[in-house]
Enzyme design. Structure first.
Site, PDB file in Angstrom:
ATOM      1  N   GLU A 175       8.145   6.226  -6.735  1.00 24.25           N
ATOM      2  CA  GLU A 175       7.064   6.977  -7.371  1.00 24.25           C
ATOM      3  C   GLU A 175       7.601   8.251  -8.001  1.00 24.25           C
ATOM      4  O   GLU A 175       8.562   8.846  -7.525  1.00 24.25           O
ATOM      5  CB  GLU A 175       5.963   7.314  -6.365  1.00 24.25           C
ATOM      6  CG  GLU A 175       6.406   8.181  -5.208  1.00 24.25           C
ATOM      7  CD  GLU A 175       5.292   8.417  -4.201  1.00 24.25           C
ATOM      8  OE1 GLU A 175       4.151   8.011  -4.458  1.00 24.25           O
ATOM      9  OE2 GLU A 175       5.573   9.002  -3.152  1.00 24.25           O
ATOM     10  N   GLY A 193       0.187   1.847  -0.835  1.00 26.64           N
ATOM     11  CA  GLY A 193       0.640   0.559  -0.327  1.00 26.64           C
ATOM     12  C   GLY A 193       1.371  -0.255  -1.375  1.00 26.64           C
ATOM     13  O   GLY A 193       1.078  -0.184  -2.569  1.00 26.64           O
ATOM     14  N   THR A 194       2.316  -1.043  -0.948  1.00 30.96           N
ATOM     15  CA  THR A 194       3.037  -1.943  -1.851  1.00 30.96           C
ATOM     16  C   THR A 194       3.187  -3.298  -1.184  1.00 30.96           C
ATOM     17  O   THR A 194       3.050  -3.443   0.025  1.00 30.96           O
ATOM     18  CB  THR A 194       4.442  -1.406  -2.200  1.00 30.96           C
ATOM     19  OG1 THR A 194       5.192  -1.254  -0.988  1.00 30.96           O
ATOM     20  CG2 THR A 194       4.357  -0.071  -2.912  1.00 30.96           C
ATOM     21  N   GLU A 220      -6.102   4.784   0.946  1.00 33.34           N
ATOM     22  CA  GLU A 220      -4.881   5.570   0.750  1.00 33.34           C
ATOM     23  C   GLU A 220      -4.650   5.868  -0.731  1.00 33.34           C
ATOM     24  O   GLU A 220      -4.250   6.968  -1.107  1.00 33.34           O
ATOM     25  CB  GLU A 220      -3.691   4.809   1.342  1.00 33.34           C
ATOM     26  CG  GLU A 220      -2.478   5.696   1.586  1.00 33.34           C
ATOM     27  CD  GLU A 220      -1.414   5.011   2.417  1.00 33.34           C
ATOM     28  OE1 GLU A 220      -0.289   5.531   2.442  1.00 33.34           O
ATOM     29  OE2 GLU A 220      -1.696   3.967   3.029  1.00 33.34           O
TER      30      GLU A 220
END
Length: 240
Positions: A175, A193-194, A220
């Site tokens: 990021e 989240g990923t 989130e």
């Protein structure tokens, strides 16, 4: 060596110090400590007065590598030749071997701290917490080799490798936390989240559906967006 006291905002102190230096187009590199933000939040009573907030350096020799090629400044002709030779020699070199580490031991009671944080979130103390833990390694770490191996196996928006002010560190982030370009445009691209991607159309579609249907991940992401708006508003006028 020059030492002097400063007051007020550490950001203004750094600006003033850099403004006095004959940079002549050179860049400053280094790190800004987490405690730097405590001054902005008027939380200085929690800090040791000797806590280092910023450590910057301006290199005599700067090497910048991008799609247009290699640019070297500040080097003698012999040094420039040596740098080009080092870069050429690194092309195609074998990657370092990774050393597995068992991270299951929990000497810092990490799981208990997670449980405490979950309970405090449910009680309304805060919305989000990011916990960390130390992992003791039974061998000396080759940090540059670690960076090289990690960089070859990541596609980070930002990565870093440094040895400065008694600190040696490497890291990778998918990021973009924050950037400011020449047009003064502030950009942030937070991730929450990923899921693994590239496992085939069916698996990727299932992972995407799982991510978009997970209440934890949705909350989130929403908190990340809210936080981004709040933090950018502190430094940028809405609409600009």
């Amino acid at each position: 060596t020059t030492a002097r006291a400063w007051t007020g905002s550490p950001a203004h102190a750094v600006d003033a110090a850099l403004a006095e230096l004959p940079l002549d187009g050179q860049h400053a590199y280094g790190w800004i400590g987490f405690e730097f933000c405590a001054y902005a939040l008027a939380a200085t009573q929690y800090l040791d007065q000797r806590t280092p907030l910023v450590n910057l350096m301006i290199p005599r020799i700067e090497v910048r590598i991008d799609a247009s090629g290699v640019r070297i400044s500040g080097a003698t002709p012999n040094e420039a030749c040596d740098i080009h030779d080092l870069i050429a020699a690194s092309q195609g070199a074998a990657l370092p071997e990774a050393t597995p580490v068992d991270v299951r031991p929990d000497p810092t009671d990490y799981q208990d701290r997670v449980a405490t944080a979950v309970a405090e979130i449910r009680s309304g103390s805060y919305q989000k917490v990011i916990l960390s833990r130390k992992v003791a390694l039974p061998f000396a770490v080759d940090v540059p080799a670690t960076y090289r191996l990690g960089r070859a196996n990541n596609t980070p928006a930002r990565s870093f490798l440094l040895r400065l002010g008694g600190m040696e560190a490497a890291g990778f982030s998918p990021e973009l936390v924050a950037s400011v370009d020449e047009d003064r445009l502030v950009t942030t691209e937070p991730l929450a989240g990923t899921r693994a991607f590239g496992l085939g159309t069916e698996a990727d579609d299932a992972a995407r559906a799982d991510l978009l249907a997970d209440p934890k991940e949705i909350v989130e992401h929403a908190i990340s967006v809210q936080t981004s708006f709040a933090e950018i508003t502190e430094v940028a006028v809405p609409g600009t």
